[in-house]
Design an enzyme around this catalytic site. Structure first.
Site, mmCIF file in Angstrom:
data_model
loop_
_atom_site.group_PDB
_atom_site.id
_atom_site.type_symbol
_atom_site.label_atom_id
_atom_site.label_comp_id
_atom_site.label_asym_id
_atom_site.label_seq_id
_atom_site.Cartn_x
_atom_site.Cartn_y
_atom_site.Cartn_z
ATOM 1 N N PRO A 9 0.748 -1.331 0.051
ATOM 2 C CA PRO A 9 0.118 -0.051 -0.309
ATOM 3 C C PRO A 9 0.728 1.123 -0.001
ATOM 4 O O PRO A 9 0.466 2.280 -0.570
ATOM 5 C CB PRO A 9 -0.738 -0.215 1.312
ATOM 6 C CG PRO A 9 -0.180 -1.173 1.997
ATOM 7 C CD PRO A 9 0.748 -2.102 1.315
ATOM 8 N N GLU A 22 5.682 -13.320 -12.147
ATOM 9 C CA GLU A 22 7.145 -12.478 -12.082
ATOM 10 C C GLU A 22 8.161 -13.535 -12.898
ATOM 11 O O GLU A 22 8.310 -14.434 -12.501
ATOM 12 C CB GLU A 22 7.750 -12.134 -10.549
ATOM 13 C CG GLU A 22 6.898 -11.049 -10.250
ATOM 14 C CD GLU A 22 7.832 -10.122 -9.216
ATOM 15 O OE1 GLU A 22 9.198 -10.202 -9.538
ATOM 16 O OE2 GLU A 22 7.193 -9.410 -8.592
ATOM 17 N N ASP A 39 8.291 -2.736 -11.529
ATOM 18 C CA ASP A 39 9.744 -3.644 -10.909
ATOM 19 C C ASP A 39 10.889 -2.692 -10.738
ATOM 20 O O ASP A 39 10.798 -1.942 -11.515
ATOM 21 C CB ASP A 39 9.752 -4.605 -12.066
ATOM 22 C CG ASP A 39 10.679 -5.981 -11.256
ATOM 23 O OD1 ASP A 39 10.039 -6.326 -10.304
ATOM 24 O OD2 ASP A 39 11.396 -6.432 -12.084
#
Ligand code: IMP
Length: 214
Positions: free
Chosen positions: A9, A32, A61
């Protein structure tokens, strides 16, 4: 509504500073892939997340790239943090006398529609694309180079230069204590100071400009 696909978050709070109200967290466990390219990992994740969510998504990423260690740990930063640990990575770099490093972040955006040409690259599922890392290009073969049905994904990169130092500071997470920028480690900065200069902040700023037009 734009969805930031992440379990963190804190990343969504940071994104709100750049994007205003219009972004919400989506917890979705996208694949991933293993790749030497942050761009490729984020693009594949964004395509999968869009197909799941059916509305615009961003996936990011990130990693620490130690220049004179050929970019190690780079896309493997999470794995190396869990296995070697941050302090050992720091020691290894200092033993080698290799101090220059950067954090890089790639934000991948997908809404199912094509993109107009801008300086930011688009991943079209083409393994020979110019946005892919050399290692990916080298291993590509003609039969697996293009995914004809792939939805395009737009990529935004942010980087911040620094150097590897002995651990200092109690804040932040991950490699923050060993990464110094402008005389302070990321772990010595408060979150506002860090966000203002961080790799993720820089990628988010570029994305926010694009998204405002979109
Ligand atoms: P992620 O892609 O944001 O999950 O980051 C991958 C790995 O890179 C994390 O596990 C951290 O080890 C490292 N990393 C990414 N961004 C930062 C940062 O801002 N500070 C410290 N470590 C980071």
């Amino acid at each position: 509504m734009l969805r930031y696909v992440t379990t963190n978050p804190g990343k969504v709070r940071e994104a709100l500073e750049y994007l205003g109200e219009g972004v919400e967290q989506l917890e979705f466990d996208y694949t991933e892939i293993q790749s030497s390219s942050l761009e490729r990992i984020a693009a594949v994740g964004a395509r999968e997340a869009f197909s799941h969510a059916g509305e615009p998504v961003i996936v990011d990423d990130a990693g620490l790239f130690i220049e004179d260690l050929d970019g190690f740990p780079g896309p493997y930063s999470s794995y190396v943090e869990e296995t070697l640990g941050v302090e050992r990575v720091g020691r290894l770099a200092r033993e080698e006398g290799t101090l220059r490093a950067s954090f890089r972040c790639v934000i991948a955006y997908c809404d199912g529609e094509p993109f107009e040409a801008t300086p930011e690259p688009v991943d079209r599922g083409d393994r020979r694309g110019q946005d892919l890392a050399a290692a990916d290009r080298d291993t590509a073969t003609t039969s697996d180079t293009v995914d004809e049905g792939a939805v395009p994904v737009k990529l935004f990169t942010g980087a911040v230069p620094g150097r590897i130092v002995e651990p200092r500071g109690d804040g932040g997470f991950g490699y923050d204590p060993i990464f110094e920028h402008d005389g302070q480690t990321f772990a010595e900065m408060d979150s506002e100071e860090k966000n203002a200069i961080s790799h993720r902040g820089r990628a988010l700023a570029k994305f926010a400009d694009f998204y405002a037009e979109r």
